[in-house]
Design a protein around this motif. Structure first.
Motif, PDB file in Angstrom:
ATOM      1  N   ARG A 258     -11.431   1.166  -1.261  1.00 33.79           N
ATOM      2  CA  ARG A 258      -9.980   0.806  -1.222  1.00 33.79           C
ATOM      3  C   ARG A 258      -8.876   1.699  -0.752  1.00 33.79           C
ATOM      4  NH1 ARG A 258      -7.539   3.092  -7.529  1.00 33.79           N
ATOM      5  NH2 ARG A 258      -5.379   1.922  -7.520  1.00 33.79           N
ATOM      6  N   TYR A 259      -9.092   2.912  -0.046  1.00 31.90           N
ATOM      7  CA  TYR A 259      -9.340   4.474   0.308  1.00 31.90           C
ATOM      8  C   TYR A 259      -9.194   4.262   2.208  1.00 31.90           C
ATOM      9  CZ  TYR A 259      -7.890   5.887  -4.212  1.00 31.90           C
ATOM     10  OH  TYR A 259      -7.959   6.026  -5.730  1.00 31.90           O
TER      11      TYR A 259
ATOM     12  N   GLU B 221      -3.785   3.910   0.767  1.00 29.62           N
ATOM     13  CA  GLU B 221      -4.155   3.763  -0.597  1.00 29.62           C
ATOM     14  C   GLU B 221      -3.991   1.985  -0.868  1.00 29.62           C
ATOM     15  OE1 GLU B 221      -4.358   4.344  -5.409  1.00 29.62           O
ATOM     16  OE2 GLU B 221      -2.339   6.088  -4.491  1.00 29.62           O
TER      17      GLU B 221
ATOM     18  N   LEU C 198       0.982  -1.397   0.373  1.00 31.27           N
ATOM     19  CA  LEU C 198      -0.146  -0.081  -0.127  1.00 31.27           C
ATOM     20  C   LEU C 198       0.726   1.552  -0.230  1.00 31.27           C
ATOM     21  CD1 LEU C 198       0.220   1.081   3.517  1.00 31.27           C
ATOM     22  CD2 LEU C 198      -1.700  -0.919   3.279  1.00 31.27           C
TER      23      LEU C 198
ATOM     24  N   PHE D   4      -9.142  11.722  -3.585  1.00 29.66           N
ATOM     25  CA  PHE D   4      -8.695  11.029  -2.816  1.00 29.66           C
ATOM     26  C   PHE D   4      -7.669  11.355  -1.919  1.00 29.66           C
ATOM     27  CE2 PHE D   4     -11.747   8.384  -4.876  1.00 29.66           C
ATOM     28  CZ  PHE D   4     -12.659   7.649  -3.718  1.00 29.66           C
ATOM     29  N   GLN D   5      -6.735  12.597  -2.828  1.00 30.12           N
ATOM     30  CA  GLN D   5      -5.200  12.617  -2.605  1.00 30.12           C
ATOM     31  C   GLN D   5      -5.383  14.579  -2.166  1.00 30.12           C
ATOM     32  OE1 GLN D   5      -2.715  10.858  -5.030  1.00 30.12           O
ATOM     33  NE2 GLN D   5      -3.479   9.037  -4.888  1.00 30.12           N
TER      34      GLN D   5
ATOM     35  N   HIS E 268       0.040   8.356   2.098  1.00 30.15           N
ATOM     36  CA  HIS E 268      -0.070   9.803   1.444  1.00 30.15           C
ATOM     37  C   HIS E 268       0.180  10.788   2.263  1.00 30.15           C
ATOM     38  CE1 HIS E 268      -0.097   8.592  -2.377  1.00 30.15           C
ATOM     39  NE2 HIS E 268      -1.093   7.651  -2.378  1.00 30.15           N
TER      40      HIS E 268
ATOM     41  N   LEU F  46      -3.397   9.541   4.393  1.00 29.40           N
ATOM     42  CA  LEU F  46      -4.122   8.495   2.982  1.00 29.40           C
ATOM     43  C   LEU F  46      -3.154   7.177   2.849  1.00 29.40           C
ATOM     44  CD1 LEU F  46      -6.816   8.081   1.946  1.00 29.40           C
ATOM     45  CD2 LEU F  46      -5.141   9.126  -0.648  1.00 29.40           C
TER      46      LEU F  46
END
Length: 460
Positions: A424-425, A455, A98, A153-154, A101, A453
Motif C-alpha cells: 500500500r505504501y 500512498e 494516490l 509510514f509518514q 507525501h 512516500l
C-alpha cells in the motif's frame, strides 16, 4: 425474484445440504464474478458470500498471505478493528488515485544521503536500505544508508550511514530481497567497467551497537552472466533472482535472461541462462516485476537503436516449458492520452498484485511524473503465442492512469522505488531531473536527493 430465490434455498435444494465449511471451500475455488452471482441466490448464501472471513481468504488467495498479514498488522496498530475485506477488495480493484507525501526536509540537522541516480533501494525487515548509485560529475558512490520505517509510514526518517566497505562502489546494479536478505548483482564503476559479481547482504539490529549491514560474496561456481549494468532484476518466490538485458562490455546492449537459484540459507547459488524464442529484444533501463508469485512482467527500456520501448512481455516460471510471451497492443487505444514508451522508470508490485509504473523518460530525455497501473490479470489468457489486444475495454483494465494528489515531486528518471510488505505504501528516492542541455554532457545532468512516500488512497 429474491423472494423466490429465498424459498428455493429453504425448500430442500441439493446445494442447501452442503455444510457451510464445504461451501466456503468451494467459493474459494471460484472467480470473483461467480462468487458475486452466488451471493444473490438467497439470504443465507448472501451472508456467507459477503462475510469478512470469506473475503479475507479471497484476499489471501489473490494477493498472497504476506500482504494480508501486513495489512492486518498495520490495521491493529492504527485502528484496532476488523478490516472490511470485501470493500477493500473492491477499492483495490478500482483504484484510481494516490497521495504523495514529502519525507525530505533539507533544513533538518539529520544526515541525509546525497542526490544520486541508478542506485538501489529496498524495503527489508521494516527498513529502507539505499546503496550506491551515480552522482554529479559522473562519479559512482559506495555508501550505504539505512532508515527504520516500522509502522509509522509518514514520519521524517532518520537515515543512518552504514560503512561496510563492500561491495565496491557502482551504479546501474540491481538488488532484490530474498528471505530478508539482499541479493546484489553487477553494475558499472567510474571507469566504465562492468561487474558480474553476486553479493548477499544481511541487516542486523543490535540494542547497543545499532544497525549493521554485512555483505559477503556469493559462491556461484564457475558460471555467471556476462558483466553488465543498467539491467533489470526481480526476486521470485523467495528463492530465485531473475535478471535480463543491460549494457555489457563495449557498451553493447544485451537481451539475455538469467536466473539465480539460491541454496538454503543463501550459502551459495547457481546461475543458469534461460534460452527461449521469441524473447525480448536487447535493451537497458527497463523493468522486471514478479506478479502472482510466478509471472515476470518486463516493460520498456532503451533498445539497440537507442529507441525508447513500450513493449510488454510475460514469462511464467511455473510452466514446464519456459517461454517469453509478448502482449501486443496499440498505444493509441490506451485511455489516458499520454504516451507510454519510457526508460529509467520504476515498476513496483503493489497491493492487489498489480504493477505501479512511475516516471522515466522518453527518447528526447524528457522526464515524466505520471503513475500507471499495469494489470496483467485483466488479459483473458496469456498463451504461448502473442496476440494483439484491440478491445478498448480490456486495454482500459490493463493500463490505468492514476490521479496523484499532495506533494508534487520533480519529474524524474533512473530513480528507485520499493513497496512495504502490504504493497500500500511506496517509497521513491533520487533520480535524474530535467535540466539536461546536451545528452553528451554529463555535467548537465541534474541529480535529485528527495525521498517521498506514495500512498494508495483507500477508505479503510
Amino acid at each position: 425474484m429474491a423472494e423466490s430465490s429465498s424459498r428455493s434455498c429453504s425448500n430442500g435444494s441439493p446445494i442447501t445440504s452442503i455444510t457451510q465449511d464445504h461451501l466456503f471451500t468451494i467459493l474459494l475455488l471460484l472467480p470473483i464474478d461467480s462468487i458475486l452471482s452466488f451471493a444473490i441466490t438467497c439470504k443465507r448464501f448472501r451472508a456467507l458470500a459477503s462475510s469478512d472471513a470469506l473475503w479475507e481468504s479471497i484476499c489471501r488467495r489473490d494477493w498472497g498471505p504476506n500482504t494480508v498479514d501486513a495489512l492486518n498488522s498495520s490495521n491493529l496498530h492504527f485502528q484496532h478493528h476488523q478490516l472490511p475485506w470485501m470493500r477493500l477488495y473492491k477499492q483495490v480493484s478500482q483504484l484510481d488515485s494516490l497521495s504523495i507525501h514529502n519525507l525530505t526536509y533539507p533544513d533538518t540537522e539529520l544526515a541525509l544521503p546525497c542526490p544520486r541516480a541508478s542506485h538501489s533501494l529496498n524495503f527489508v525487515s521494516d527498513y529502507l536500505v539505499l546503496f550506491g548509485g551515480g552522482c554529479e560529475g559522473g562519479r559512482h558512490l559506495d555508501d550505504t544508508w539505512v532508515a527504520y520505517i516500522g509502522k509509522d509510514f509518514q514520519k521524517i526518517l532518520n537515515w543512518q550511514k552504514v560503512n561496510s566497505g563492500i561491495p565496491s562502489g557502482r551504479f546501474g546494479h540491481t538488488c532484490v530481497v530474498v528471505c530478508d536478505f539482499l541479493v546484489l548483482f553487477g553494475g558499472i564503476n567510474d571507469n566504465g567497467s562492468r561487474q558480474n559479481d553476486t553479493w548477499v547482504g544481511q541487516l542486523t539490529c543490535h540494542e547497543t551497537l545499532g544497525i549493521s549491514l554485512s555483505w559477503r560474496l556469493l559462491d556461484v561456481g564457475s558460471v555467471a552472466p556476462p558483466a553488465r549494468g543498467a539491467h533489470a532484476a526481480c526476486s521470485i518466490d523467495n528463492r530465485l533472482m531473475l535478471i535480463h538485458g543491460g549494457i555489457g562490455l563495449n557498451g553493447l546492449r544485451l537481451g539475455d535472461t538469467w536466473v539465480l537459484e539460491l541454496k538454503e540459507n543463501l550459502c551459495s547459488g547457481k546461475w543458469r541462462e534461460i534460452l527461449t524464442y521469441p524473447s525480448p529484444a536487447a535493451r537497458s533501463g527497463h523493468s522486471l516485476t514478479c506478479v502472482e508469485g510466478t509471472r515476470i512482467v518486463l516493460f520498456g527500456g532503451r533498445g539497440l537503436g537507442y529507441e525508447v520501448l513500450s513493449d510488454v512481455w510475460v514469462l511464467d516460471i511455473s510452466e514446464s516449458y519456459l517461454n517469453w510471451v509478448q502482449i501486443l497492443y496499440e498505444l493509441p487505444n490506451i485511455p489516458g492520452g499520454v504516451s507510454l514508451p519510457r526508460v529509467g522508470h520504476s515498476a513496483t508490485l503493489i497491493l492487489g498484485g498489480r504493477v505501479l509504473i512511475y516516471g522515466g523518460e522518453d527518447s528526447q530525455r524528457h522526464k515524466k511524473d505520471d503513475f500507471w497501473v499495469l494489470d496483467i490479470s485483466a488479459i483473458p489468457s496469456i498463451t504461448m503465442q502473442p496476440s494483439t489486444l484491440n478491445s478498448a475495454r480490456i486495454l482500459a483494465k490493463m493500463w490505468r492512469r492514476l490521479k496523484a494528489t499532495g506533494h508534487k515531486p520533480n519529474r524524474r528518471s533512473f530513480h528507485r522505488a520499493c513497496a512495504d510488505h502490504s504493497g500500500r505504501y511506496l517509497y521513491v528516492f533520487g533520480g535524474m531531473v530535467d535540466g539536461l542541455v546536451q545528452p553528451a554532457e554529463t555535467t548537465g545532468l541534474g541529480f535529485d536527493g528527495e525521498l517521498f512516500l506514495v500512498e494508495l488512497l483507500l477508505q479503510l
